[in-house]
Design a protein around this motif. Structure first.
Motif, short mmCIF file in Angstrom:
data_model
loop_
_atom_site.label_atom_id
_atom_site.label_comp_id
_atom_site.label_asym_id
_atom_site.label_seq_id
_atom_site.Cartn_x
_atom_site.Cartn_y
_atom_site.Cartn_z
N ALA A 15 0.82 -1.21 0.00
CA ALA A 15 0.00 0.00 0.00
C ALA A 15 0.86 1.26 0.00
O ALA A 15 0.59 2.21 -0.74
N ARG A 16 1.90 1.25 0.84
CA ARG A 16 2.76 2.43 0.95
C ARG A 16 3.49 2.71 -0.36
O ARG A 16 3.52 3.83 -0.87
N ALA A 32 1.14 3.83 -3.19
CA ALA A 32 0.69 5.22 -3.06
C ALA A 32 1.75 6.18 -3.60
O ALA A 32 1.43 7.19 -4.24
N GLU A 33 3.02 5.85 -3.36
CA GLU A 33 4.10 6.71 -3.85
C GLU A 33 4.28 6.62 -5.36
O GLU A 33 4.60 7.60 -6.02
#
Ligand code: ADP
Ligand code: MG
Length: 176
Positions: A136-137, A140-141
């Protein structure tokens, strides 16, 4: 040129799997930049990162991107690594030289695939978080960078054959 095709997307979005099927379907050779870096160095990604850090790996994969296109002037399907789009030069290069396809997938799908992929365990963590949180992290980036690089988005949740059928339609439309 429609015969130079780049697949971008997150880790486990299916770039390697779909790229192979797509190359066969288009009658083009296939190059995976992760595999090309491994073949040219004799090291795994984890070993390169341990020895040279991520910048060392990024330099090598950027070189592999250009080498793949240069080695196949008649066209090639190139599956890139998930971080290939981090460099603006790589995004610009792919967009200018070929057709860039983004295999778009939600983080939950990526995490589920990573959880049942034995090869995923060999890839170094980028964040130190657990697999679902990391997916997820990192997504998102990077999602804005995949979208910026890509000419077309594809639903990575579809079966590979359906994704390839969609690509064939896109390329036929572009050729009209
Ligand atoms: P990437 O090269 O983007 O990291 P892979 O092609 O290695 O992704 O695929 C990661 C995992 O997901 C593999 O286990 C693969 O079999 C599975 N996979 C890839 N694409 C699909 C798809 N379209 N449908 C179902 N499973 C897929
Ligand atoms: Mg791959």
């Amino acid at each position: 040129s429609p015969s130079l095709v780049f697949l971008v997307g997150a880790r486990a979005s299916g770039k390697t799997t779909v790229g192979r099927v797509l190359a066969r379907r288009l009658g083009l050779p296939f190059v995976d930049t992760d595999a090309a870096v491994a073949a040219s160095t004799g090291k795994t990604v984890a070993e390169i990162v341990a020895a040279e850090g991520w910048p060392g790996f990024r330099r090598r994969e950027s070189a592999a991107l250009r080498a793949a296109a240069a080695a196949h002037p008649g066209g090639v399907v190139v599956a890139t690594g998930g971080g290939m789009v981090l460099a603006a030069e790589n995004r610009a290069y792919m967009r200018a030289q070929g057709v860039v396809l983004y295999l778009e997938a939600p983080a939950a799908l990526l995490a589920a695939r990573l959880a049942c992929d034995p090869q995923a365990a060999q890839r170094p963590s980028l964040t130190g978080l657990d697999a679902a949180q990391e997916a997820a992290r990192v997504l998102a980036e990077r999602a804005p960078l995949y979208a910026a690089a890509a000419h077309h988005r594809l639903d990575a949740a579809l079966p590979p054959e359906q994704i390839c059928a969609a690509v064939a339609d896109l390329i036929a439309l572009a050729a009209e």
